[in-house]
Write a protein that holds these residues in place. Structure first.
Motif, mmCIF file in Angstrom:
data_model
loop_
_atom_site.group_PDB
_atom_site.id
_atom_site.type_symbol
_atom_site.label_atom_id
_atom_site.label_comp_id
_atom_site.label_asym_id
_atom_site.label_seq_id
_atom_site.Cartn_x
_atom_site.Cartn_y
_atom_site.Cartn_z
ATOM 1 N N PHE A 131 24.641 -11.212 91.209
ATOM 2 C CA PHE A 131 25.477 -11.889 90.145
ATOM 3 C C PHE A 131 24.397 -11.853 88.795
ATOM 4 C CE2 PHE A 131 26.493 -15.101 86.783
ATOM 5 C CZ PHE A 131 27.717 -15.209 86.791
ATOM 6 N N VAL B 185 31.557 -9.472 84.043
ATOM 7 C CA VAL B 185 32.477 -10.093 83.441
ATOM 8 C C VAL B 185 32.121 -11.354 82.774
ATOM 9 C CG1 VAL B 185 34.839 -11.435 83.576
ATOM 10 C CG2 VAL B 185 34.333 -9.121 85.021
ATOM 11 N N VAL B 186 31.195 -12.356 83.404
ATOM 12 C CA VAL B 186 30.746 -13.721 82.678
ATOM 13 C C VAL B 186 29.928 -13.127 81.613
ATOM 14 C CG1 VAL B 186 29.449 -15.488 83.151
ATOM 15 C CG2 VAL B 186 30.988 -15.017 84.855
ATOM 16 N N LYS C 43 24.147 -12.835 97.016
ATOM 17 C CA LYS C 43 25.150 -13.112 96.044
ATOM 18 C C LYS C 43 24.854 -13.374 94.660
ATOM 19 C CE LYS C 43 27.474 -11.601 99.708
ATOM 20 N NZ LYS C 43 26.680 -10.409 100.559
ATOM 21 N N VAL D 119 31.856 -7.632 94.565
ATOM 22 C CA VAL D 119 32.693 -8.755 93.795
ATOM 23 C C VAL D 119 31.527 -9.549 92.834
ATOM 24 C CG1 VAL D 119 33.950 -10.819 94.212
ATOM 25 C CG2 VAL D 119 34.548 -8.654 95.414
ATOM 26 N N CYS D 120 30.459 -9.902 93.242
ATOM 27 C CA CYS D 120 29.556 -10.682 92.791
ATOM 28 C C CYS D 120 28.989 -9.923 91.523
ATOM 29 C CB CYS D 120 28.239 -11.258 93.609
ATOM 30 S SG CYS D 120 28.881 -12.256 94.872
ATOM 31 N N ALA E 159 31.692 -10.011 88.994
ATOM 32 C CA ALA E 159 31.614 -11.205 88.324
ATOM 33 C C ALA E 159 30.650 -11.434 87.482
ATOM 34 C CB ALA E 159 31.738 -12.240 89.413
ATOM 35 N N TYR F 72 24.448 -9.442 85.428
ATOM 36 C CA TYR F 72 24.534 -10.400 84.112
ATOM 37 C C TYR F 72 23.659 -9.861 83.377
ATOM 38 C CZ TYR F 72 24.882 -14.175 81.006
ATOM 39 O OH TYR F 72 24.873 -15.089 79.750
#
Length: 138
Positions: free
Chosen positions: A50, A113-114, A46, A106-107, A110, A54
């Motif tokens: 992310f 978004v970050v 996960k 979801v990760c 995320a 990113y």
């Protein structure tokens, strides 16, 4: 038409490399990474999801700045959403060693978004690094 495609590829090199790397890692045989088992901890994958998303979102932002354009947050998030969905569904349907996972999705989101939230700071660090490297190799 060929010149337009070449222009787009040249304009978004960093994004293209980031997306190609993401797709390679997303669809590659997961058992090839068994030698990295010492890095494994619960839900390590996960964290990797992310970080990958990113990186892609940051690359998109940097390429847009490089081209003198302002990246719309909506464009970045829609791109990440589509990429996240396509890779998770693709893993489920196209591979034997991978499966689609809603928590991975979801990760992925995320991470995007970050990255979109922190993009101005990430871009500033990137351009400082590039200028430093250029100065060192003059």
């Amino acid at each position: 038409m060929g010149k337009n495609v070449i222009k787009i590829v040249n304009s978004y090199k960093l994004s293209m490399v980031a997306i190609a790397l993401l797709l390679y890692l997303s669809f590659n045989n997961v058992h090839e990474y068994d030698s990295l088992s010492f890095l494994m901890f619960p839900h390590a994958d996960k964290v990797v999801h992310f970080i990958m998303y990113y990186g892609v979102a940051s690359a998109l932002y940097i390429d847009f700045i490089w081209m003198g354009r302002k990246l719309s947050t909506i464009i970045a998030l829609v791109t990440i959403l589509l990429l996240a969905g396509v890779t998770e569904v693709g893993q489920q349907l196209l591979t034997d060693t991978r499966s689609g996972d809603i928590l991975d999705f979801v990760c992925n989101i995320a991470g995007g978004v970050v990255a979109t939230s922190l993009a101005p700071y990430t871009a500033k660090l990137y351009f400082r690094f590039i200028n430093y490297v250029r100065g060192v190799f003059k």
